[in-house]
Design a protein around this motif. Structure first.
Motif, PDB file in Angstrom:
ATOM      1  N   MET A   1      -3.151   0.641  -0.361  1.00  0.00           N
ATOM      2  CA  MET A   1      -4.476   1.132   0.468  1.00  0.00           C
ATOM      3  C   MET A   1      -5.778   1.335  -0.505  1.00  0.00           C
ATOM      4  SD  MET A   1      -4.686   4.977   2.119  1.00  0.00           S
ATOM      5  CE  MET A   1      -6.062   5.208   3.248  1.00  0.00           C
ATOM      6  N   SER A   2      -5.579   1.694  -1.771  1.00  0.00           N
ATOM      7  CA  SER A   2      -6.579   1.560  -2.824  1.00  0.00           C
ATOM      8  C   SER A   2      -7.188  -0.175  -3.018  1.00  0.00           C
ATOM      9  CB  SER A   2      -6.467   2.053  -4.093  1.00  0.00           C
ATOM     10  OG  SER A   2      -5.505   1.188  -4.641  1.00  0.00           O
ATOM     11  N   GLN A   3      -6.196  -1.028  -2.999  1.00  0.00           N
ATOM     12  CA  GLN A   3      -6.834  -2.233  -3.087  1.00  0.00           C
ATOM     13  C   GLN A   3      -7.557  -3.016  -1.889  1.00  0.00           C
ATOM     14  OE1 GLN A   3      -6.600  -4.147  -5.956  1.00  0.00           O
ATOM     15  NE2 GLN A   3      -6.089  -1.892  -6.827  1.00  0.00           N
ATOM     16  N   SER A   4      -6.922  -2.518  -0.495  1.00  0.00           N
ATOM     17  CA  SER A   4      -7.681  -3.311   0.690  1.00  0.00           C
ATOM     18  C   SER A   4      -7.047  -2.499   1.703  1.00  0.00           C
ATOM     19  CB  SER A   4      -7.003  -4.598   0.787  1.00  0.00           C
ATOM     20  OG  SER A   4      -7.497  -5.128   2.145  1.00  0.00           O
ATOM     21  N   GLN A   5      -8.193  -1.663   2.278  1.00  0.00           N
ATOM     22  CA  GLN A   5      -7.928  -0.775   3.343  1.00  0.00           C
ATOM     23  C   GLN A   5      -7.412  -1.823   4.925  1.00  0.00           C
ATOM     24  OE1 GLN A   5      -8.339   2.507   3.889  1.00  0.00           O
ATOM     25  NE2 GLN A   5      -7.052   2.399   5.678  1.00  0.00           N
ATOM     26  N   ARG A   6      -8.125  -2.867   4.785  1.00  0.00           N
ATOM     27  CA  ARG A   6      -7.842  -3.881   5.999  1.00  0.00           C
ATOM     28  C   ARG A   6      -6.218  -4.414   5.833  1.00  0.00           C
ATOM     29  NH1 ARG A   6      -7.020  -9.013   6.248  1.00  0.00           N
ATOM     30  NH2 ARG A   6      -7.475  -9.343   4.285  1.00  0.00           N
TER      31      ARG A   6
ATOM     32  N   ASN B   1      -3.875  -1.499   6.880  1.00  0.00           N
ATOM     33  CA  ASN B   1      -3.937  -1.186   8.320  1.00  0.00           C
ATOM     34  C   ASN B   1      -3.125  -2.093   9.002  1.00  0.00           C
ATOM     35  OD1 ASN B   1      -5.458   1.219   8.083  1.00  0.00           O
ATOM     36  ND2 ASN B   1      -7.428   0.076   8.605  1.00  0.00           N
ATOM     37  N   ASP B   2      -3.394  -3.492   8.671  1.00  0.00           N
ATOM     38  CA  ASP B   2      -2.966  -4.835   9.206  1.00  0.00           C
ATOM     39  C   ASP B   2      -1.266  -4.602   9.166  1.00  0.00           C
ATOM     40  OD1 ASP B   2      -5.234  -5.391  10.170  1.00  0.00           O
ATOM     41  OD2 ASP B   2      -5.458  -7.062   8.792  1.00  0.00           O
ATOM     42  N   THR B   3      -0.911  -4.271   8.087  1.00  0.00           N
ATOM     43  CA  THR B   3       0.512  -4.005   7.492  1.00  0.00           C
ATOM     44  C   THR B   3       1.271  -3.353   8.426  1.00  0.00           C
ATOM     45  OG1 THR B   3      -0.047  -4.964   5.205  1.00  0.00           O
ATOM     46  CG2 THR B   3       2.295  -4.008   5.733  1.00  0.00           C
ATOM     47  N   GLU B   4       0.511  -1.989   8.647  1.00  0.00           N
ATOM     48  CA  GLU B   4       1.357  -1.127   9.513  1.00  0.00           C
ATOM     49  C   GLU B   4       1.247  -1.485  10.834  1.00  0.00           C
ATOM     50  OE1 GLU B   4      -0.712   2.777   9.422  1.00  0.00           O
ATOM     51  OE2 GLU B   4       0.835   3.633   8.183  1.00  0.00           O
ATOM     52  N   ARG B   5       0.428  -2.428  11.451  1.00  0.00           N
ATOM     53  CA  ARG B   5       0.458  -2.661  12.615  1.00  0.00           C
ATOM     54  C   ARG B   5       1.539  -3.654  12.793  1.00  0.00           C
ATOM     55  NH1 ARG B   5      -4.110  -6.600  13.344  1.00  0.00           N
ATOM     56  NH2 ARG B   5      -2.776  -7.842  11.905  1.00  0.00           N
TER      57      ARG B   5
ATOM     58  N   ILE C   1       5.336 -12.607  10.316  1.00  0.00           N
ATOM     59  CA  ILE C   1       5.905 -12.518   8.711  1.00  0.00           C
ATOM     60  C   ILE C   1       5.150 -13.433   7.932  1.00  0.00           C
ATOM     61  CG2 ILE C   1       7.763 -13.524   7.547  1.00  0.00           C
ATOM     62  CD1 ILE C   1       9.677 -12.943   9.818  1.00  0.00           C
ATOM     63  N   ASP C   2       4.553 -14.609   8.357  1.00  0.00           N
ATOM     64  CA  ASP C   2       3.456 -15.270   7.506  1.00  0.00           C
ATOM     65  C   ASP C   2       2.204 -14.525   7.234  1.00  0.00           C
ATOM     66  OD1 ASP C   2       5.353 -17.449   7.624  1.00  0.00           O
ATOM     67  OD2 ASP C   2       4.428 -18.548   9.247  1.00  0.00           O
ATOM     68  N   ARG C   3       1.854 -13.718   8.227  1.00  0.00           N
ATOM     69  CA  ARG C   3       0.574 -12.850   8.089  1.00  0.00           C
ATOM     70  C   ARG C   3       0.715 -11.788   7.046  1.00  0.00           C
ATOM     71  NH1 ARG C   3      -1.138 -11.983  13.386  1.00  0.00           N
ATOM     72  NH2 ARG C   3       0.130 -10.015  13.687  1.00  0.00           N
ATOM     73  N   LEU C   4       2.201 -11.296   7.204  1.00  0.00           N
ATOM     74  CA  LEU C   4       2.280 -10.037   6.233  1.00  0.00           C
ATOM     75  C   LEU C   4       2.581 -10.781   4.817  1.00  0.00           C
ATOM     76  CD1 LEU C   4       4.919  -8.306   8.238  1.00  0.00           C
ATOM     77  CD2 LEU C   4       3.222  -7.224   7.295  1.00  0.00           C
ATOM     78  N   VAL C   5       3.060 -11.752   4.685  1.00  0.00           N
ATOM     79  CA  VAL C   5       2.936 -12.782   3.190  1.00  0.00           C
ATOM     80  C   VAL C   5       1.629 -12.770   2.541  1.00  0.00           C
ATOM     81  CG1 VAL C   5       4.166 -14.449   2.121  1.00  0.00           C
ATOM     82  CG2 VAL C   5       5.702 -13.161   3.633  1.00  0.00           C
TER      83      VAL C   5
ATOM     84  N   GLY D   1      -1.267 -11.493   3.444  1.00  0.00           N
ATOM     85  CA  GLY D   1      -1.829 -10.475   3.145  1.00  0.00           C
ATOM     86  C   GLY D   1      -1.390  -9.688   1.856  1.00  0.00           C
ATOM     87  N   LEU D   2      -0.185  -9.488   1.561  1.00  0.00           N
ATOM     88  CA  LEU D   2       0.561  -8.674   0.613  1.00  0.00           C
ATOM     89  C   LEU D   2       0.677  -9.457  -0.610  1.00  0.00           C
ATOM     90  CD1 LEU D   2       3.131  -6.745   2.740  1.00  0.00           C
ATOM     91  CD2 LEU D   2       1.125  -5.888   1.817  1.00  0.00           C
ATOM     92  N   ALA D   3       0.877 -10.754  -0.639  1.00  0.00           N
ATOM     93  CA  ALA D   3       1.212 -11.438  -1.826  1.00  0.00           C
ATOM     94  C   ALA D   3      -0.014 -11.266  -2.853  1.00  0.00           C
ATOM     95  CB  ALA D   3       1.359 -13.073  -1.547  1.00  0.00           C
ATOM     96  N   PRO D   4      -1.193 -11.375  -2.594  1.00  0.00           N
ATOM     97  CA  PRO D   4      -2.086 -11.153  -3.786  1.00  0.00           C
ATOM     98  C   PRO D   4      -2.227  -9.781  -4.193  1.00  0.00           C
ATOM     99  CG  PRO D   4      -3.147 -12.164  -1.791  1.00  0.00           C
ATOM    100  CD  PRO D   4      -1.824 -11.617  -1.265  1.00  0.00           C
ATOM    101  N   LEU D   5      -1.381  -8.762  -3.727  1.00  0.00           N
ATOM    102  CA  LEU D   5      -1.637  -7.406  -4.141  1.00  0.00           C
ATOM    103  C   LEU D   5      -0.286  -7.148  -4.845  1.00  0.00           C
ATOM    104  CD1 LEU D   5      -2.915  -5.698  -0.913  1.00  0.00           C
ATOM    105  CD2 LEU D   5      -4.260  -6.771  -2.778  1.00  0.00           C
ATOM    106  N   ALA D   6       0.666  -8.098  -4.752  1.00  0.00           N
ATOM    107  CA  ALA D   6       2.096  -7.468  -5.478  1.00  0.00           C
ATOM    108  C   ALA D   6       1.982  -7.110  -6.955  1.00  0.00           C
ATOM    109  CB  ALA D   6       2.876  -8.971  -5.319  1.00  0.00           C
ATOM    110  N   ASP D   7       0.960  -7.829  -7.585  1.00  0.00           N
ATOM    111  CA  ASP D   7       0.904  -7.292  -9.135  1.00  0.00           C
ATOM    112  C   ASP D   7      -0.246  -6.696  -9.310  1.00  0.00           C
ATOM    113  OD1 ASP D   7       3.119  -8.945  -9.718  1.00  0.00           O
ATOM    114  OD2 ASP D   7       2.156 -10.771  -9.881  1.00  0.00           O
ATOM    115  N   ALA D   8      -0.752  -5.732  -8.474  1.00  0.00           N
ATOM    116  CA  ALA D   8      -2.039  -5.211  -8.616  1.00  0.00           C
ATOM    117  C   ALA D   8      -2.066  -4.071  -9.605  1.00  0.00           C
ATOM    118  CB  ALA D   8      -2.509  -4.622  -7.174  1.00  0.00           C
TER     119      ALA D   8
END
Length: 314
Positions: free
Chosen positions: A1-6, A9-13, A35-39, A41-48
């Motif tokens: 949430m601190s890295q990207s509000q968008r 929100n998209d992940t919850e949806r 699933i592709d959209r989740l990956v 969006g989330l992959a760049p934040l995995a090592d945040a």
């Protein structure tokens, strides 16, 4: 949430949409793009990695909605000149804050964050729905008393039903719900960050966040007390109704994520996570009912005001 509000929100949806698609044999083919959209969006934040400012943003973002609710209740109590009402609102807010802090200690000492995360969805869901229903009444009350003469009559009545003990308990309950709903999410997010920064940075971020919220609360209360009654009450009514609309959508969405309600998806429905609009009739239908109630209340208020102006003065 601190890295990207968008992304948050998209992940919850998408989690609810994914569940809905997989549980319906006719829609399973639609799950792969989600699933592709989740990956993606989330992959760049995995090592945040996080800083004290990231920790500060969590209580600020989560607390602003609760602050708007509590601020509106405090200004209402101040306008009505009721010290007891202000104490009830403050007491409910303090109880909500203590409950959130207690939940944080419980997670750290007794539970896993994943187990608490599921319970947090249930709590957020039910408190969101309850707070939404109560906020609908508060919004109606603020709109109804936006007329200066009506509000002055209210102030003149020292023992009105609007400031009875029962109603003041409702004020405390609403402020408690607003704080707990946002406070428990704050707990989850901060616990997730704790392992990726020093304790001093985490403490500094939390302190900064609460300082910003306290300053914002002071500005809201001071500014609201100086505004003319009609714009203040009308503006507060719109803000509270928006939060009512949003809390209902996000509350039902949380219950869907917790598995209490089915995760059905209807592609024809709007999908605007900013306003807690999700493509499911379970969340959209109650929001439409609330919207209809709000429109009816405005029309009735305008009609009564027009009738009052048409009455001849003796």
């Amino acid at each position: 949430m601190s890295q990207s509000q968008r992304v948050y929100n998209d992940t919850e949806r998408d989690l609810v949409m994914l569940d809905g698609y997989l549980s319906n044999p006719d829609q399973r083919a639609l799950a792969a793009p989600v699933i592709d959209r989740l990956v993606e969006g989330l992959a760049p934040l995995a090592d945040a990695q996080y800083s004290w400012w990231d920790a500060a943003l969590i209580p600020i973002r989560e607390g602003l909605e609760a602050l708007l609710v509590v601020g509106a209740l405090l200004m209402y109590a101040k306008r009505a000149g009721s010290r007891k009402a202000k104490l009830w609102v403050a007491g409910g807010s303090a109880a909500g804050l203590l409950a959130s802090i207690g939940a944080g200690f419980a997670v750290v000492l007794l539970l896993s964050s994943s187990a608490f995360g599921h319970n947090n969805l249930l709590i957020n869901g039910w408190t969101g729905v309850c707070a939404s229903v109560m906020l609908l009444y508060v919004s109606y009350w603020l709109h109804r008393h936006s007329d200066a003469k009506r509000f002055n009559r209210l102030l003149a009545e020292r023992s009105t039903r609007a400031l009875s003990g029962g109603h003041m308990f409702t004020l405390a309950l609403l402020s408690f719900f607003a704080i707990v709903r946002e406070g428990l999410e704050t707990v989850i997010f901060l616990i997730g960050m704790a392992s990726k920064m020093s304790g001093a940075e985490l403490a500094a971020g939390i302190a900064t966040g609460f300082f910003v919220l306290a300053a914002a609360a002071l500005v809201i209360v001071k500014a609201g007390a100086k505004l003319p009654i009609r714009p203040f009450f009308l503006g507060s009514s719109l803000i509270v109704f928006y939060l009512c609309f949003k809390f209902m959508g996000s509350g039902i969405h949380s219950l869907q994520m917790a598995g209490i309600l089915p995760s059905t998806v209807n592609e024809a429905l709007p999908d605007l996570t900013t306003f807690s609009l999700y493509p499911s009739w379970y969340s959209t239908l109650p929001q439409l009912v609330f919207l209809a109630c709000g429109c009816i209340a405005v029309v009735l208020s305008l009609w009564k005001g027009r009738r009052g102006r048409d009455v001849p003065v003796a």
